[in-house]
Design a protein around this motif. Structure first.
Motif, short mmCIF file in Angstrom:
data_model
loop_
_atom_site.label_atom_id
_atom_site.label_comp_id
_atom_site.label_asym_id
_atom_site.label_seq_id
_atom_site.Cartn_x
_atom_site.Cartn_y
_atom_site.Cartn_z
N LEU A 1 66.74 -13.86 -28.34
CA LEU A 1 65.57 -14.43 -27.68
C LEU A 1 65.34 -15.89 -28.09
N ILE A 2 65.62 -16.21 -29.35
CA ILE A 2 65.46 -17.60 -29.81
C ILE A 2 66.42 -18.52 -29.08
N VAL A 3 67.70 -18.11 -28.98
CA VAL A 3 68.70 -18.92 -28.28
C VAL A 3 68.32 -19.08 -26.82
N VAL A 4 67.85 -18.00 -26.20
CA VAL A 4 67.44 -18.07 -24.79
C VAL A 4 66.29 -19.05 -24.62
N ALA A 5 65.29 -18.97 -25.51
CA ALA A 5 64.13 -19.86 -25.42
C ALA A 5 64.55 -21.33 -25.56
N VAL B 1 58.54 -16.32 -13.68
CA VAL B 1 58.84 -15.04 -13.03
C VAL B 1 60.05 -14.39 -13.67
N GLY B 2 61.06 -15.19 -13.97
CA GLY B 2 62.27 -14.67 -14.60
C GLY B 2 61.99 -14.07 -15.96
N ALA B 3 61.15 -14.72 -16.75
CA ALA B 3 60.83 -14.20 -18.08
C ALA B 3 60.14 -12.84 -18.00
N VAL B 4 59.24 -12.68 -17.04
CA VAL B 4 58.58 -11.39 -16.84
C VAL B 4 59.61 -10.32 -16.45
N CYS B 5 60.51 -10.68 -15.53
CA CYS B 5 61.56 -9.73 -15.10
C CYS B 5 62.43 -9.33 -16.28
N MET B 6 62.77 -10.29 -17.13
CA MET B 6 63.60 -10.00 -18.29
C MET B 6 62.93 -8.99 -19.23
N LEU B 7 61.67 -9.23 -19.53
CA LEU B 7 60.96 -8.35 -20.46
C LEU B 7 60.80 -6.95 -19.88
N LEU B 8 60.58 -6.85 -18.56
CA LEU B 8 60.45 -5.54 -17.93
C LEU B 8 61.78 -4.80 -17.94
N LEU B 9 62.86 -5.48 -17.58
CA LEU B 9 64.17 -4.85 -17.54
C LEU B 9 64.65 -4.46 -18.93
N TRP B 10 64.20 -5.18 -19.94
CA TRP B 10 64.57 -4.87 -21.32
C TRP B 10 64.18 -3.43 -21.67
N GLN B 11 63.08 -2.96 -21.07
CA GLN B 11 62.57 -1.63 -21.37
C GLN B 11 63.20 -0.53 -20.52
N VAL B 12 63.90 -0.92 -19.45
CA VAL B 12 64.52 0.06 -18.56
C VAL B 12 65.82 0.57 -19.17
N ARG C 1 63.23 -2.09 -29.39
CA ARG C 1 63.50 -3.17 -30.34
C ARG C 1 64.08 -4.40 -29.63
N PHE C 2 63.61 -5.58 -30.01
CA PHE C 2 64.11 -6.83 -29.43
C PHE C 2 65.11 -7.48 -30.37
N LEU D 1 69.77 -11.54 -18.38
CA LEU D 1 69.34 -11.42 -19.77
C LEU D 1 68.65 -10.08 -20.02
N GLY D 2 67.83 -9.67 -19.05
CA GLY D 2 67.14 -8.39 -19.18
C GLY D 2 68.10 -7.22 -19.22
N MET D 3 69.18 -7.29 -18.45
CA MET D 3 70.17 -6.21 -18.46
C MET D 3 70.90 -6.15 -19.81
N ILE D 4 71.21 -7.33 -20.36
CA ILE D 4 71.83 -7.35 -21.68
C ILE D 4 70.86 -6.79 -22.72
N GLY D 5 69.58 -7.17 -22.59
CA GLY D 5 68.58 -6.64 -23.50
C GLY D 5 68.44 -5.14 -23.40
N SER D 6 68.57 -4.60 -22.20
CA SER D 6 68.50 -3.15 -22.02
C SER D 6 69.65 -2.45 -22.73
N VAL D 7 70.83 -3.04 -22.65
CA VAL D 7 71.99 -2.46 -23.35
C VAL D 7 71.76 -2.48 -24.85
N TRP D 8 71.20 -3.58 -25.34
CA TRP D 8 70.90 -3.68 -26.77
C TRP D 8 69.87 -2.63 -27.19
N ALA D 9 68.81 -2.50 -26.41
CA ALA D 9 67.68 -1.67 -26.82
C ALA D 9 67.94 -0.18 -26.69
N HIS D 10 68.82 0.22 -25.77
CA HIS D 10 68.93 1.64 -25.45
C HIS D 10 70.23 2.28 -25.95
#
Length: 385
Positions: free
Chosen positions: A15-19, A50-61, A9-10, A369-378
């Motif tokens: 994501l809106i604030v980041v964008a 490149v950063g956006a791709v890294c963020m989305l990938l790390l979000w799933q880790v 889940r995102f 951002l991706g690490m924060i997203g990972s904490v949120w998602a997992h």
């Protein structure tokens, strides 16, 4: 009450604030680098992509898999920071600092080491379950956390070193260190800074040429930055003093609504040094005015508040410390960068998150951002109020 949360889940507000923040930053950099051959806007765009791709990938880790790897993070951290010293690999970043390496493109390893500093600090303090209340254990943790700072000072890069220290301080606070331990550490740190200046002045000071003095422990520009901050009443007799004066002129000349995008004169005429990097806030304030600066601060506040909520929802100490270390790092960089532009903080060259030019810096912020997203998602559960 709690309800289960899917791992993929995102967080849409996040994501809106980041964008919005990234878009705002790209707009500011676009204006700052216009007609400046030393900078390429395409590089900033590449860093964001490149950063956006890294963020989305790390979000799933699943970040929880990293909880016991503090030794690995320490080794990787030291290797990254010391890599510019490898003959043929490192390159001078200016002012005598070996902070970059050439691997086809120029990369700043010290920036990427911020990620491993966060993970090192979080995984290390999380081992104590929020009860870091024994002197011996506290000193062990403190000693390990000081290693990245000592390594980065071999370049030397004081600005990045201060970021490492602030990340470590946040980890110690969130990890349950006793207030008296933290107070004693702060006092010792201040005394160490004073001692460095005194030893440099009375022991290592030497005359390089008639009337020109050099120091061994601190570079002249580092001393000048602090001296300019302590006494801003004099004329701009140093580069640092000149930079501060021009920064204040740029901010003040913007008024309420600014001169308009691409209409700033301080940086376009070359009066404001390092406009796309250290003084990007001055460019924004001059062109978009006080209201434009308020928009930026509003976006930062929104990012911090949403991140706080994610930290509170974390199901474990490791995840909470990760988020709080990242938030603490951002807050320090924001306060220091904007503060130095206004003369409220010493000039250190610390960049402004998501705003300052630099592809390495942009990628690292997206990784955070991706690490924060990972904490949120997992997290297994999400608190409901």
């Amino acid at each position: 009450a709690t309800r289960p949360r899917k791992a993929s889940r995102f967080n849409l507000p996040f994501l809106i604030v980041v964008a919005l923040l990234v878009g705002y930053g790209l707009l500011g950099v676009w204006s700052a680098v216009a007609n400046d051959p030393d900078y390429r806007f395409s590089r900033q765009l590449s860093g964001a992509a490149v950063g956006a791709v890294c963020m989305l990938l790390l979000w799933q880790v699943d970040y929880r898999r990293l909880g016991d790897l503090w030794v690995v993070f320490l080794v990787v951290n030291v290797a990254l920071i010391l890599s510019p010293h490898i003959p043929g690999l490192g390159t001078d970043a200016g002012m005598g600092a070996m902070s970059w390496i050439k691997v086809g493109i120029q990369v700043q390893p010290g920036e990427f080491a911020k990620v491993t500093v966060v993970l090192l600090a979080a995984s290390l303090v999380a081992r104590y379950g929020g009860q870091l209340d024994q002197v011996r254990e506290y000193l062990k943790v403190l000693g390990v956390l000081l290693i990245p700072f000592l390594c980065i000072m071999t370049q030397p890069d004081l600005g990045t070193g201060l970021v490492y220290l602030f990340i470590s301080a946040m980890a110690l606070i969130m990890g349950g260190a006793r207030p008296k331990f933290l107070l004693v550490t702060l006092v010792v740190g201040i005394l160490a800074i004073v001692a460095v200046f005194l030893v440099d002045e009375f022991v290592f000071k030497y005359e390089k040429s008639p009337g020109v003095y050099e120091y061994k422990l601190l570079k002249n520009y580092q001393r000048n930055r602090l001296l300019v901050f302590m006494d801003q009443s004099g004329t701009a007799t140093t580069d640092e003093g000149y930079n501060l004066q021009q920064a204040k002129v740029a901010i003040g000349s913007g008024g309420l609504f600014g001169k308009g995008l691409f209409q700033g004169t301080q940086h376009s005429l070359g009066l404001l040094p390092e406009a796309p990097t250290d003084f990007i806030f001055c460019v924004l304030a001059e062109e978009l005015g006080f209201l434009g600066a308020l928009v930026l601060l509003g976006l930062y506040i929104a990012l911090v508040l949403i991140s706080f909520r994610i930290a509170r929802s974390s199901g474990d100490l490791f995840g909470m410390v990760i988020v709080m270390c990242v938030v603490g790092m951002w807050l320090f960089q924001i306060l220091e960068n904007i503060g130095m532009d206004c003369g409220l903080m010493p000039i250190t060259g610390i960049p402004l998150p998501f705003m300052s030019y630099g592809s390495s810096f942009m990628v690292v912020n997206f990784v955070m951002l991706g690490m924060i997203g990972s904490v949120w998602a997992h997290n297994a559960t999400l608190k409901q109020h």
